[in-house]
Design an enzyme around this catalytic site. Structure first.
Site, PDB file in Angstrom:
ATOM      1  N   ASP A  13      29.512  46.311  61.147  1.00 43.79           N
ATOM      2  CA  ASP A  13      29.669  45.323  60.196  1.00 43.79           C
ATOM      3  C   ASP A  13      31.133  44.018  60.465  1.00 43.79           C
ATOM      4  OD1 ASP A  13      27.097  45.871  59.632  1.00 43.79           O
ATOM      5  OD2 ASP A  13      28.353  47.090  57.901  1.00 43.79           O
ATOM      6  N   GLY A  15      31.536  41.835  62.402  1.00 45.39           N
ATOM      7  CA  GLY A  15      30.767  40.529  62.515  1.00 45.39           C
ATOM      8  C   GLY A  15      30.747  40.167  63.963  1.00 45.39           C
ATOM      9  N   LYS A  16      30.566  41.258  65.097  1.00 42.11           N
ATOM     10  CA  LYS A  16      30.104  41.043  66.039  1.00 42.11           C
ATOM     11  C   LYS A  16      28.910  39.667  66.508  1.00 42.11           C
ATOM     12  CE  LYS A  16      28.549  44.923  65.466  1.00 42.11           C
ATOM     13  NZ  LYS A  16      28.469  45.880  64.392  1.00 42.11           N
ATOM     14  N   ASN A  38      18.961  49.736  62.895  1.00 39.75           N
ATOM     15  CA  ASN A  38      20.132  50.138  61.788  1.00 39.75           C
ATOM     16  C   ASN A  38      20.902  48.958  61.413  1.00 39.75           C
ATOM     17  OD1 ASN A  38      20.677  50.740  64.466  1.00 39.75           O
ATOM     18  ND2 ASN A  38      21.874  52.633  63.573  1.00 39.75           N
ATOM     19  N   GLY A  40      22.691  45.303  61.615  1.00 36.66           N
ATOM     20  CA  GLY A  40      22.402  44.107  60.846  1.00 36.66           C
ATOM     21  C   GLY A  40      23.785  42.843  61.204  1.00 36.66           C
ATOM     22  N   HIS A  41      23.434  41.837  61.976  1.00 30.57           N
ATOM     23  CA  HIS A  41      23.827  40.799  62.580  1.00 30.57           C
ATOM     24  C   HIS A  41      24.029  39.463  61.731  1.00 30.57           C
ATOM     25  CE1 HIS A  41      24.583  43.398  65.745  1.00 30.57           C
ATOM     26  NE2 HIS A  41      25.144  44.056  65.153  1.00 30.57           N
ATOM     27  N   GLN A 223      26.648  48.608  66.061  1.00 26.96           N
ATOM     28  CA  GLN A 223      27.528  49.344  64.575  1.00 26.96           C
ATOM     29  C   GLN A 223      29.433  49.421  65.524  1.00 26.96           C
ATOM     30  OE1 GLN A 223      24.486  51.033  66.240  1.00 26.96           O
ATOM     31  NE2 GLN A 223      23.500  50.093  64.793  1.00 26.96           N
ATOM     32  N   THR A 298      23.805  44.286  55.768  1.00 28.03           N
ATOM     33  CA  THR A 298      22.700  43.349  55.915  1.00 28.03           C
ATOM     34  C   THR A 298      21.306  43.969  56.541  1.00 28.03           C
ATOM     35  OG1 THR A 298      24.729  41.861  57.099  1.00 28.03           O
ATOM     36  CG2 THR A 298      21.933  41.297  57.112  1.00 28.03           C
ATOM     37  N   GLY A 414      35.662  32.474  58.419  1.00 28.77           N
ATOM     38  CA  GLY A 414      35.095  32.691  57.233  1.00 28.77           C
ATOM     39  C   GLY A 414      33.342  32.909  58.645  1.00 28.77           C
TER      40      GLY A 414
HETATM   41  P1  GDP Z   1      28.119  42.519  62.557  1.00 25.37           P
HETATM   42  O1  GDP Z   1      26.552  43.339  62.112  1.00 25.37           O
HETATM   43  O2  GDP Z   1      29.531  43.137  63.071  1.00 25.37           O
HETATM   44  O3  GDP Z   1      27.182  41.096  63.033  1.00 25.37           O
HETATM   45  O4  GDP Z   1      28.026  41.866  60.727  1.00 25.37           O
HETATM   46  P2  GDP Z   1      27.491  41.755  60.052  1.00 25.37           P
HETATM   47  O5  GDP Z   1      26.605  40.370  59.826  1.00 25.37           O
HETATM   48  O6  GDP Z   1      26.608  42.455  58.967  1.00 25.37           O
HETATM   49  O7  GDP Z   1      29.027  41.727  58.601  1.00 25.37           O
HETATM   50  C1  GDP Z   1      29.786  40.584  58.450  1.00 25.37           C
HETATM   51  C2  GDP Z   1      29.681  39.622  57.802  1.00 25.37           C
HETATM   52  O8  GDP Z   1      30.829  39.342  57.375  1.00 25.37           O
HETATM   53  C3  GDP Z   1      28.555  39.109  57.883  1.00 25.37           C
HETATM   54  O9  GDP Z   1      28.335  38.409  56.701  1.00 25.37           O
HETATM   55  C4  GDP Z   1      29.510  36.756  58.270  1.00 25.37           C
HETATM   56  O10 GDP Z   1      27.845  36.438  58.247  1.00 25.37           O
HETATM   57  C5  GDP Z   1      30.173  37.002  57.565  1.00 25.37           C
HETATM   58  N1  GDP Z   1      31.234  37.070  58.204  1.00 25.37           N
HETATM   59  C6  GDP Z   1      31.820  36.739  59.746  1.00 25.37           C
HETATM   60  N2  GDP Z   1      32.952  36.376  60.001  1.00 25.37           N
HETATM   61  C7  GDP Z   1      33.881  36.380  58.799  1.00 25.37           C
HETATM   62  C8  GDP Z   1      35.070  35.554  58.903  1.00 25.37           C
HETATM   63  O11 GDP Z   1      35.655  35.138  59.356  1.00 25.37           O
HETATM   64  N3  GDP Z   1      35.190  35.078  57.395  1.00 25.37           N
HETATM   65  C9  GDP Z   1      34.315  35.564  55.891  1.00 25.37           C
HETATM   66  N4  GDP Z   1      34.432  35.328  55.240  1.00 25.37           N
HETATM   67  N5  GDP Z   1      32.756  36.351  57.123  1.00 25.37           N
HETATM   68  C10 GDP Z   1      32.528  36.441  57.356  1.00 25.37           C
HETATM   69  P1  IMO Z   2      26.176  46.904  62.223  1.00 24.54           P
HETATM   70  O1  IMO Z   2      24.994  46.944  64.235  1.00 24.54           O
HETATM   71  C1  IMO Z   2      27.791  49.466  59.182  1.00 24.54           C
HETATM   72  C2  IMO Z   2      25.935  53.494  59.191  1.00 24.54           C
HETATM   73  C3  IMO Z   2      25.393  53.976  58.211  1.00 24.54           C
HETATM   74  C4  IMO Z   2      25.623  55.647  58.105  1.00 24.54           C
HETATM   75  C5  IMO Z   2      25.383  56.210  59.752  1.00 24.54           C
HETATM   76  C6  IMO Z   2      24.148  56.543  60.595  1.00 24.54           C
HETATM   77  O2  IMO Z   2      25.514  46.007  61.574  1.00 24.54           O
HETATM   78  O3  IMO Z   2      27.117  46.892  62.879  1.00 24.54           O
HETATM   79  P2  IMO Z   2      21.823  55.908  60.638  1.00 24.54           P
HETATM   80  O4  IMO Z   2      21.011  54.340  60.056  1.00 24.54           O
HETATM   81  O5  IMO Z   2      22.303  54.860  62.616  1.00 24.54           O
HETATM   82  O6  IMO Z   2      21.495  56.819  61.325  1.00 24.54           O
HETATM   83  O7  IMO Z   2      23.032  55.988  60.026  1.00 24.54           O
HETATM   84  O8  IMO Z   2      25.933  55.236  60.325  1.00 24.54           O
HETATM   85  N1  IMO Z   2      25.166  52.098  60.203  1.00 24.54           N
HETATM   86  C7  IMO Z   2      26.190  51.189  60.023  1.00 24.54           C
HETATM   87  N2  IMO Z   2      27.196  51.015  59.162  1.00 24.54           N
HETATM   88  N3  IMO Z   2      26.876  48.978  60.548  1.00 24.54           N
HETATM   89  C8  IMO Z   2      25.630  49.506  61.270  1.00 24.54           C
HETATM   90  O9  IMO Z   2      25.519  48.240  62.338  1.00 24.54           O
HETATM   91  C9  IMO Z   2      25.286  50.550  60.762  1.00 24.54           C
HETATM   92  N4  IMO Z   2      24.028  51.121  62.008  1.00 24.54           N
HETATM   93  C10 IMO Z   2      24.263  52.773  60.705  1.00 24.54           C
HETATM   94  O10 IMO Z   2      25.480  53.457  56.939  1.00 24.54           O
HETATM   95  O11 IMO Z   2      26.652  55.823  57.985  1.00 24.54           O
HETATM   96 MG    MG Z   3      25.524  44.598  60.417  1.00 22.41          MG
END
Ligand code: GDP
Ligand code: IMO
Ligand code: MG
Length: 447
Positions: A13, A15-16, A38, A40-41, A223, A298, A414
């Protein structure tokens, strides 16, 4: 031409999704190489939010090819919902391809994931409950169903009759759950097969062909480094290899084809699920980061645990992934703070420790040693250049780059595409190893 891996440098999570979307404008092909639903981007473009689980974050560019590689595990039901959602929003999925050797998440995988977590009680992992671990376990156990099996109706019937009956014994005898109806599951999955058939390819061949035609390929990690099955905080990890090394195995590509690796890290740290987290903040400050950063998962909506930036795991991510540069996201979340802490090393049993300990037991005993920096206390969300950033924010970023001995190429302020500062070309910039010949961190920030 450059082939670049984007990975999460923390616990996911980071911000990939945002960074991959941003870099996709100069990519011809974007590939996911591991993980499943698993992940959520989130991508925000012109006020519209897209949440992707399996489809690569390059999908918003109409002429970019997106490939779901063989190292992923695919839940067809979720993938189809994702396709429908994109199509409803007017995003074409014409250029999507799915590896025929990716494994398929079945209903028994989801049930076993949830039931085994419950059985573990206090020892639970805190998985996403999406059947990821059991799908990869079947892959290793050689009882998995692959996408190419799904495409062969007769073979699938035969294979699933045996497998579901076998899994039913586990569901009934081990977990006291009702058995699955074999024919219903077969019919359901044959339906998914028809919907997905047009996307299925030999992905390794397709990627190799793109490389030979000198296309730019972006490998999108899911992840994060600390969730890696081999190199993360085992057993509190996922069941695949999110690290940069996973990109070769998960696509069927040799390592010589990769040019660069970019790590994405938040300006602080978050973690979802169980497991050690030395810089975790339990009190008011943790709540503040969670609220300001909207730190809710996400995929599952779970509240993310929040803490200060940890440069020990940052250095570890640089080493394990061979990172050339970093993208630091969510700097804006720190805007209101009086002061900001950074973990520079750990203290274990009275001794200072500079490196990530491989034993989770030892990691659990680590106490962070902090350096405190002053906050900037002005909004940064509208800053669009290094010069516009407040001096304290510049100093914070410089300090992170110095601690991890790696240049920061991108700063995100942001969720939107445009809320970004590019400090150096993340794709064609110089290799870190060349920059650091004398061992000092060389970057725009320390120039
Ligand atoms: P990922 O799994 O690595 O793709 O990250 P996620 O999408 O799960 O979580 C990142 C969250 O932060 C998302 O809701 C993005 O929209 C948000 N986000 C990404 N970059 C920024 C940033 O620079 N600032 C803020 N406030 N939010 C951000
Ligand atoms: P993104 O791509 C954050 C965590 C779960 C748990 C562990 C094992 O959005 O960054 P699983 O369901 O994979 O067997 O769970 O890994 N986990 C994540 N945490 N972001 C993710 O993906 C994750 N995918 C799995 O919360 O701790
Ligand atoms: Mg995520």
């Amino acid at each position: 031409m450059a082939n670049v891996i984007v990975i999460g440098a923390q616990w996911g999570d980071e911000g990939k999704g945002k960074i991959t979307d941003l870099l996709s404008r100069s990519a011809d092909v974007v590939v996911r190489y591991q993980g499943g639903v698993n992940a959520g981007h989130t991508i925000v473009v012109k006020g519209q939010t897209f949440k992707l689980h399996l489809i690569p974050s390059g999908i918003l560019y109409s002429d970019t090819e997106c490939i779901i590689g063989s190292g992923t595990v695919i839940d067809p039901k979720v993938l189809i919902a994702e396709l429908d959602q994109l199509e409803e929003l007017g995003i074409s999925t014409e250029n999507l391809y799915i590896s025929e050797t990716a494994h398929v998440t079945m209903p028994y995988h989801r049930l076993i994931d949830l039931a085994s977590e419950e059985r573990r009680g206090n020892h639970k992992i805190g998985t996403t409950g999406r059947g990821i671990g059991p799908t990869y376990a079947d892959k290793s156990e050689r009882t998995g169903i692959r996408i190419l099996d799904l495409m062969d109706a007769e073979g699938l019937r035969e294979q699933l009759e045996w497998t579901i009956n076998y899994k039913n014994v586990i569901l009934e005898k081990l977990y006291n759950l009702p058995p699955l109806n074999v024919q219903e599951v077969i019919e359901e999955y044959l339906g998914y097969a028809e919907r997905l058939r047009r996307y299925v390819v030999d992905a390794s061949l397709k990627i190799y062909d793109a490389i030979q035609r000198r296309r730019n390929i972006l490998f999108e990690g899911a992840q994060g480094t600390l969730l890696d099955l081999d190199h993360g905080t085992y057993p509190f990890v996922t069941s695949s290899n999110p690290v940069a090394g996973g990109a070769c195995v998960g696509t069927g590509l040799g390592p010589t084809a990769i040019d660069r690796a970019i790590g994405v890290a938040k300006a602080y740290t978050t973690r979802v699920g169980e497991g050690p987290f030395p810089t975790e903040l339990d009190g008011e400050m943790g709540e503040l980061l969670c609220a300001k950063g909207a730190e809710f998962g996400t995929t599952t909506g779970r509240k993310r645990r929040c803490g200060w930036f940890d440069a020990v795991i940052g250095r570890y991510a640089v080493r394990i992934n061979g990172l050339d540069c970093l993208a630091i996201t969510k700097l804006d979340v720190l805007d209101e703070l009086d002061e900001i802490k950074v973990c520079v090393a750990y203290e274990i049993n009275g001794e200072r420790c500079e490196h990530f300990p491989t034993s989770s037991r030892r990691f659990q005993q680590c106490h962070p040693i902090y350096k405190t920096l002053p906050g900037w206390k002005v909004p940064t969300t509208n800053c669009r250049s290094w010069e516009e950033l407040p001096k304290q924010a510049q100093d914070y970023l410089k300090y992170l780059a110095e601690l991890m001995a790696v240049p920061i190429a991108i700063v995100s302020l942001g969720a939107s595409r445009d809320q970004t500062i590019i400090l150096e070309d993340p794709i064609h910039g110089p290799k870190r190893a060349l920059l650091h010949a004398d061992g000092t961190p060389a970057s725009l920030l320390s120039a």
